[in-house]
Design a protein around this motif. Sequence first.
Motif, PDB file in Angstrom:
ATOM      1  N   CYS A 124       0.822  -1.209   0.000  1.00 39.28           N
ATOM      2  CA  CYS A 124       0.000   0.000   0.000  1.00 39.28           C
ATOM      3  C   CYS A 124       0.859   1.263   0.000  1.00 39.28           C
ATOM      4  O   CYS A 124       0.475   2.292  -0.569  1.00 39.28           O
ATOM      5  N   THR A 125       2.023   1.192   0.613  1.00 39.88           N
ATOM      6  CA  THR A 125       2.919   2.350   0.641  1.00 39.88           C
ATOM      7  C   THR A 125       3.607   2.566  -0.708  1.00 39.88           C
ATOM      8  O   THR A 125       4.107   3.657  -0.980  1.00 39.88           O
ATOM      9  N   LEU A 126       3.629   1.541  -1.538  1.00 35.86           N
ATOM     10  CA  LEU A 126       4.316   1.613  -2.838  1.00 35.86           C
ATOM     11  C   LEU A 126       3.389   1.975  -3.989  1.00 35.86           C
ATOM     12  O   LEU A 126       3.834   2.548  -4.987  1.00 35.86           O
ATOM     13  N   HIS A 127       2.103   1.626  -3.865  1.00 33.75           N
ATOM     14  CA  HIS A 127       1.183   1.757  -4.997  1.00 33.75           C
ATOM     15  C   HIS A 127      -0.050   2.554  -4.577  1.00 33.75           C
ATOM     16  O   HIS A 127      -0.883   2.062  -3.812  1.00 33.75           O
ATOM     17  N   PRO A 128      -0.199   3.777  -5.068  1.00 30.98           N
ATOM     18  CA  PRO A 128      -1.339   4.618  -4.668  1.00 30.98           C
ATOM     19  C   PRO A 128      -2.694   4.084  -5.109  1.00 30.98           C
ATOM     20  O   PRO A 128      -3.718   4.494  -4.547  1.00 30.98           O
ATOM     21  N   ARG A 129      -2.722   3.186  -6.095  1.00 30.33           N
ATOM     22  CA  ARG A 129      -4.013   2.614  -6.521  1.00 30.33           C
ATOM     23  C   ARG A 129      -4.552   1.616  -5.497  1.00 30.33           C
ATOM     24  O   ARG A 129      -5.725   1.249  -5.557  1.00 30.33           O
ATOM     25  N   LEU A 130      -3.713   1.159  -4.597  1.00 29.32           N
ATOM     26  CA  LEU A 130      -4.085   0.098  -3.665  1.00 29.32           C
ATOM     27  C   LEU A 130      -4.546   0.664  -2.331  1.00 29.32           C
ATOM     28  O   LEU A 130      -3.868   1.496  -1.732  1.00 29.32           O
ATOM     29  N   ARG A 131      -5.707   0.186  -1.868  1.00 26.34           N
ATOM     30  CA  ARG A 131      -6.183   0.475  -0.519  1.00 26.34           C
ATOM     31  C   ARG A 131      -6.403  -0.856   0.201  1.00 26.34           C
ATOM     32  O   ARG A 131      -6.808  -1.842  -0.417  1.00 26.34           O
ATOM     33  N   VAL A 132      -6.151  -0.874   1.488  1.00 25.73           N
ATOM     34  CA  VAL A 132      -6.221  -2.118   2.255  1.00 25.73           C
ATOM     35  C   VAL A 132      -7.179  -1.949   3.426  1.00 25.73           C
ATOM     36  O   VAL A 132      -7.165  -0.933   4.118  1.00 25.73           O
ATOM     37  N   VAL A 133      -8.013  -2.978   3.594  1.00 28.13           N
ATOM     38  CA  VAL A 133      -8.938  -3.031   4.724  1.00 28.13           C
ATOM     39  C   VAL A 133      -8.609  -4.295   5.521  1.00 28.13           C
ATOM     40  O   VAL A 133      -8.477  -5.379   4.945  1.00 28.13           O
ATOM     41  N   HIS A 134      -8.487  -4.162   6.827  1.00 29.41           N
ATOM     42  CA  HIS A 134      -8.186  -5.313   7.681  1.00 29.41           C
ATOM     43  C   HIS A 134      -9.408  -5.665   8.530  1.00 29.41           C
ATOM     44  O   HIS A 134      -9.962  -4.795   9.223  1.00 29.41           O
ATOM     45  N   LEU A 135      -9.831  -6.913   8.452  1.00 27.08           N
ATOM     46  CA  LEU A 135     -10.880  -7.422   9.329  1.00 27.08           C
ATOM     47  C   LEU A 135     -10.216  -8.237  10.425  1.00 27.08           C
ATOM     48  O   LEU A 135      -9.360  -9.090  10.143  1.00 27.08           O
ATOM     49  N   ALA A 136     -10.596  -7.991  11.660  1.00 29.42           N
ATOM     50  CA  ALA A 136      -9.907  -8.610  12.800  1.00 29.42           C
ATOM     51  C   ALA A 136     -10.090 -10.116  12.841  1.00 29.42           C
ATOM     52  O   ALA A 136      -9.192 -10.847  13.263  1.00 29.42           O
ATOM     53  N   GLU A 137     -11.237 -10.610  12.387  1.00 35.45           N
ATOM     54  CA  GLU A 137     -11.531 -12.034  12.447  1.00 35.45           C
ATOM     55  C   GLU A 137     -11.925 -12.557  11.081  1.00 35.45           C
ATOM     56  O   GLU A 137     -12.380 -11.814  10.211  1.00 35.45           O
ATOM     57  N   ASN A 138     -11.754 -13.856  10.893  1.00 36.70           N
ATOM     58  CA  ASN A 138     -12.157 -14.550   9.674  1.00 36.70           C
ATOM     59  C   ASN A 138     -13.686 -14.540   9.585  1.00 36.70           C
ATOM     60  O   ASN A 138     -14.362 -15.217  10.338  1.00 36.70           O
ATOM     61  N   GLN A 139     -14.220 -13.743   8.660  1.00 35.67           N
ATOM     62  CA  GLN A 139     -15.667 -13.627   8.526  1.00 35.67           C
ATOM     63  C   GLN A 139     -16.194 -14.211   7.219  1.00 35.67           C
ATOM     64  O   GLN A 139     -17.390 -14.161   6.954  1.00 35.67           O
ATOM     65  N   GLY A 140     -15.312 -14.737   6.386  1.00 36.16           N
ATOM     66  CA  GLY A 140     -15.742 -15.382   5.157  1.00 36.16           C
ATOM     67  C   GLY A 140     -15.643 -14.471   3.946  1.00 36.16           C
ATOM     68  O   GLY A 140     -15.683 -13.235   4.058  1.00 36.16           O
ATOM     69  N   LYS A 141     -15.536 -15.081   2.780  1.00 40.28           N
ATOM     70  CA  LYS A 141     -15.347 -14.324   1.547  1.00 40.28           C
ATOM     71  C   LYS A 141     -16.524 -13.402   1.259  1.00 40.28           C
ATOM     72  O   LYS A 141     -16.344 -12.263   0.822  1.00 40.28           O
ATOM     73  N   ALA A 142     -17.746 -13.882   1.470  1.00 42.91           N
ATOM     74  CA  ALA A 142     -18.917 -13.062   1.175  1.00 42.91           C
ATOM     75  C   ALA A 142     -18.904 -11.777   1.989  1.00 42.91           C
ATOM     76  O   ALA A 142     -19.140 -10.675   1.460  1.00 42.91           O
ATOM     77  N   MET A 143     -18.626 -11.886   3.281  1.00 40.00           N
ATOM     78  CA  MET A 143     -18.589 -10.701   4.133  1.00 40.00           C
ATOM     79  C   MET A 143     -17.444  -9.784   3.734  1.00 40.00           C
ATOM     80  O   MET A 143     -17.588  -8.546   3.736  1.00 40.00           O
ATOM     81  N   ALA A 144     -16.282 -10.364   3.384  1.00 37.69           N
ATOM     82  CA  ALA A 144     -15.144  -9.549   2.957  1.00 37.69           C
ATOM     83  C   ALA A 144     -15.494  -8.739   1.713  1.00 37.69           C
ATOM     84  O   ALA A 144     -15.159  -7.552   1.610  1.00 37.69           O
ATOM     85  N   MET A 145     -16.188  -9.346   0.759  1.00 43.39           N
ATOM     86  CA  MET A 145     -16.546  -8.625  -0.456  1.00 43.39           C
ATOM     87  C   MET A 145     -17.626  -7.584  -0.186  1.00 43.39           C
ATOM     88  O   MET A 145     -17.644  -6.521  -0.826  1.00 43.39           O
ATOM     89  N   CYS A 146     -18.532  -7.864   0.736  1.00 40.63           N
ATOM     90  CA  CYS A 146     -19.524  -6.852   1.115  1.00 40.63           C
ATOM     91  C   CYS A 146     -18.831  -5.617   1.678  1.00 40.63           C
ATOM     92  O   CYS A 146     -19.179  -4.478   1.325  1.00 40.63           O
ATOM     93  N   VAL A 147     -17.847  -5.835   2.551  1.00 42.84           N
ATOM     94  CA  VAL A 147     -17.102  -4.718   3.119  1.00 42.84           C
ATOM     95  C   VAL A 147     -16.369  -3.950   2.019  1.00 42.84           C
ATOM     96  O   VAL A 147     -16.401  -2.710   1.964  1.00 42.84           O
TER      97      VAL A 147
END
Length: 420
Positions: free
Chosen positions: A105-128
């Motif tokens: 993220c520090t190298l590429h301005p096109r990239l944004r990162v979101v961290h979820l504290a717990e494993n909530q599954g792919k569907a929830m990750a994509m909703c976020v």
Amino acid sequence: MDTSLNYATLLEITSNYVFFYPLVMTHVWMIGALLYYLKWERVQPATIKLAHYPPVSILLPCHNEGDNIYETIGWLLQQDYPTFEIVAINDGSTDDTGELLDHLCTLHPRLRVVHLAENQGKAMAMCVGALLSNSDYLVCIDGDALLEVDACTWLMSHFVHPHVGAVTGNPRIRNRSTLLGKIQVGEFSSIVGLIKRAQRVYGRIFSVSGVVAAFRKSALAEVNFWTADMITEDVDVTWKLQRAGWDVRFEPKAKCWILMPETFAGLWKQRLRWAQGGSEVFLRNIGIFLHWNQRHMWLMFLELAASLVWVYATVSLAVVAVAAFLLGHAPALGPWHLVLSTQNTFFVLIISSLVQFSFGLYLDSHYEKNLWKTYLWIIWYPFLYWMMITCATFVGFPKALFKKKGQRAIWTSPDRGFKS
């Protein structure tokens, strides 16, 4: 009442269904794929330019992808598309995925990162990711996939039509160091690609490919995005969009290179998940016949139901055959004879499958060189995969039936075999 006669009649009907259902569907898929090729694919240009390039958000849900994340994002940054962002969602990874994403993220301005504290599954990750994205269009890929540089352009070319809610791309397998890997290369061309072409012609697609698909965000919002408790969120969201009246399309030129299991244990785990997911969609949509305005989905549901019936009919026939053999029935007598009497039909089914494999490989040979080399391996598909898929569905349907309501589908690290 002659119970033996009724038993024999039922067994004969079951036997005919077991062998004729896949034979009929083989020709249904081939005819549909041929019509797709003649109507769209044959006249499609080699390259494409859009009159307008709306901004795109590429969603990258990740769970324990430390070994692949550099390569995946490296390919995404090479997209031949003028305006895009990458939203990576680190869904409770326990390896170094989070640290690597923060560094990228520090190298590429096109990239944004979101961290979820717990494993909530792919569907929830994509909703976020969807809710945090800045664009009206989303391209979703897996954390170990490599997206071709022109894939976004090909996917977005369909959204000029306002009724299109989603477009599924063309997954290509990149690990093929084992027999299982080679068979899956042929499977995705001669089975998956062929069926998606046919379904596009017939009007409804069973599922977008979870590893590469594009969505109109307003269409997703209308159906409340992905469902967190569905084990195959890609199948579920496809059905939800189509039930809401949105069109779902297939774009074979939107290629994405993926990793697949190359061990029997990994393959079984994957196919069991797919089977359970299909069963969950069947159970969740079982009331579809109560809605006249969704009659456009009835045939798709009936085909899904027919495939489930075929699995249990196949298992029942196998049990009868084994029992007849163990009880000492002569081949010319009793139920064992009814099973053996289908051998000519079985031969026709194998020949039809080989024709289907040839046609599918021909269609996808436009997108991947030397694809014909997999033909020697794909001939094992009927013996190996039909058996595995049948067993997976036989086990997966009860898992879906007795699954605890609202139980969230979380990530597990897949077996991806070896890169080559």
